[in-house]
Design an enzyme around this catalytic site. Sequence first.
Site, PDB file in Angstrom:
ATOM      1  N   LYS A 142       0.777  -1.327  -0.092  1.00  0.00           N
ATOM      2  CA  LYS A 142       0.425   0.415  -0.329  1.00  0.00           C
ATOM      3  C   LYS A 142       1.009   1.216   0.064  1.00  0.00           C
ATOM      4  O   LYS A 142       1.766   1.359   1.270  1.00  0.00           O
ATOM      5  CB  LYS A 142      -1.555  -0.226   0.919  1.00  0.00           C
ATOM      6  CG  LYS A 142      -1.290   1.118   1.232  1.00  0.00           C
ATOM      7  CD  LYS A 142      -3.120   1.274   2.331  1.00  0.00           C
ATOM      8  CE  LYS A 142      -3.408   2.108   2.916  1.00  0.00           C
ATOM      9  NZ  LYS A 142      -4.769   2.769   3.507  1.00  0.00           N
TER      10      LYS A 142
ATOM     11  N   LYS B 109      -2.354  -1.891  -3.774  1.00  0.00           N
ATOM     12  CA  LYS B 109      -3.034   0.144  -3.806  1.00  0.00           C
ATOM     13  C   LYS B 109      -2.805   1.014  -3.794  1.00  0.00           C
ATOM     14  O   LYS B 109      -1.454   0.979  -2.904  1.00  0.00           O
ATOM     15  CB  LYS B 109      -3.641  -0.709  -2.516  1.00  0.00           C
ATOM     16  CG  LYS B 109      -4.457   0.978  -2.004  1.00  0.00           C
ATOM     17  CD  LYS B 109      -5.827   0.697  -1.136  1.00  0.00           C
ATOM     18  CE  LYS B 109      -6.012   1.897  -0.472  1.00  0.00           C
ATOM     19  NZ  LYS B 109      -6.548   2.148   0.850  1.00  0.00           N
TER      20      LYS B 109
HETATM   21  C1  PBG Z   1      -7.678   3.562   5.666  1.00  0.00           C
HETATM   22  C2  PBG Z   1      -7.713   3.469   4.132  1.00  0.00           C
HETATM   23  C3  PBG Z   1      -7.429   4.387   2.960  1.00  0.00           C
HETATM   24  C4  PBG Z   1      -8.165   3.697   1.719  1.00  0.00           C
HETATM   25  C5  PBG Z   1      -8.173   2.416   2.534  1.00  0.00           C
HETATM   26  N1  PBG Z   1      -7.970   2.834   3.679  1.00  0.00           N
HETATM   27  C6  PBG Z   1      -7.128   5.505   3.258  1.00  0.00           C
HETATM   28  C7  PBG Z   1      -5.645   5.612   3.797  1.00  0.00           C
HETATM   29  O1  PBG Z   1      -4.532   5.009   3.524  1.00  0.00           O
HETATM   30  O2  PBG Z   1      -5.447   7.217   3.728  1.00  0.00           O
HETATM   31  C8  PBG Z   1      -8.169   4.415   0.606  1.00  0.00           C
HETATM   32  C9  PBG Z   1      -9.700   3.866   0.344  1.00  0.00           C
HETATM   33  C10 PBG Z   1      -9.405   4.800  -1.099  1.00  0.00           C
HETATM   34  O3  PBG Z   1      -8.658   5.542  -1.356  1.00  0.00           O
HETATM   35  O4  PBG Z   1     -10.586   4.689  -2.026  1.00  0.00           O
HETATM   36  N2  PBG Z   1      -6.019   2.900   6.122  1.00  0.00           N
END
Ligand code: PBG
Length: 341
Positions: free
Chosen positions: A213, A266
């Site tokens: 991520k 992601k």
């Molecule tokens: C929680 C999380 C996030 C997303 C999914 N889980 C936000 C982040 O890390 O700031 C992002 C999903 C999206 O942008 O659609 N940490």
Amino acid sequence: MAFPVTRLRRLRRTGELRNLVRETRLTPDAFVYPMFVCPGEGVRKEVRSMPGVCNLSVDEAVKEAQEAHALGVPAVMLFGLPEKKDEVATGAWTENGIVQQAGRALKSEVPGLILMGDVCLCEYMSHGHCGIVKAPAQSLGAAVAAPPAATAEYEIVNDPTLEFLARTSVSLTRSGIDIIAPSDMMDGRVGAIRRALDDAGFINTPILSYAAKFASGFYGPFREAADSTPQFGDRRSYQMDSANLREAMREIEADIEEGADMIMVKPAMPYLDVIAAARERFDLPLAAYQVSGEYAMIEAAARNNWIDRERVMMESLISIRRAGASIILTYYAKDAARLLG
Ligand code: PBG
């Protein structure tokens, strides 16, 4: 003509031929539909930067999930907007948390739908960070309540956060969540969650790890939807640097060693190379998340009539599939399933 011409266009002449030789196909059973659950009743509040996506109270989330399921979407990913936020993310792990309420309702009202629970603390923290915050001057273990005045003087502490993630995972599973999906990017969280689930008797609950991520500008609209923008600093000390492919492989490898059953990359479109590399290297089911900013860009351009919404939506999804993801998390799950129907 003096030389033989390679006539690739022979197989492009009709829709039937193109369909016959198509290498990659999209089906709704690859989709996971993310949903934002909020307190109240009859609430359906559109997210300003994500037209068509809403914060939904539990009763409305049930209707939305029924609709998605009827269209052939097999799974939802649940995010929660708690009543109150604090410094230990109580809303994430409390028995009557918002996602726990949704889990119980969806399990009984939409049997057969796979419920995934996003496990992170940021939506439930007053400061919006994904872990426990402390000032470096303090001893480890003594997590502070309020963020320090100078933003340079805080730390998102790794190990003390793990216990809260594990607690959240067990609580979600108790409420009916089928798959636990940690998205916090703390080191060692998959192992900590696996142990806690096993100790609680949930040996059959799979973990879908948000393994690679990246710290991404493409999460902007999500943070509006989940009200989880960090109040100071940013997420770069725990989420990955967008320049790093090899490190992404190490992240994934570590999560697999700790017991991840499925892995995720992601965002999706800006990281198709990471998806392709992960597909090459690892044999676990591979998911990719087409995140809020990817959705928002397509919607914004389509609203200006600068692009053809449906074409671009399907093209973006097929590109993720072609790169090697077998599971796609997308805010387009319902719309794409309807088109594929
Ligand atoms: C929680 C999380 C996030 C997303 C999914 N889980 C936000 C982040 O890390 O700031 C992002 C999903 C999206 O942008 O659609 N940490």
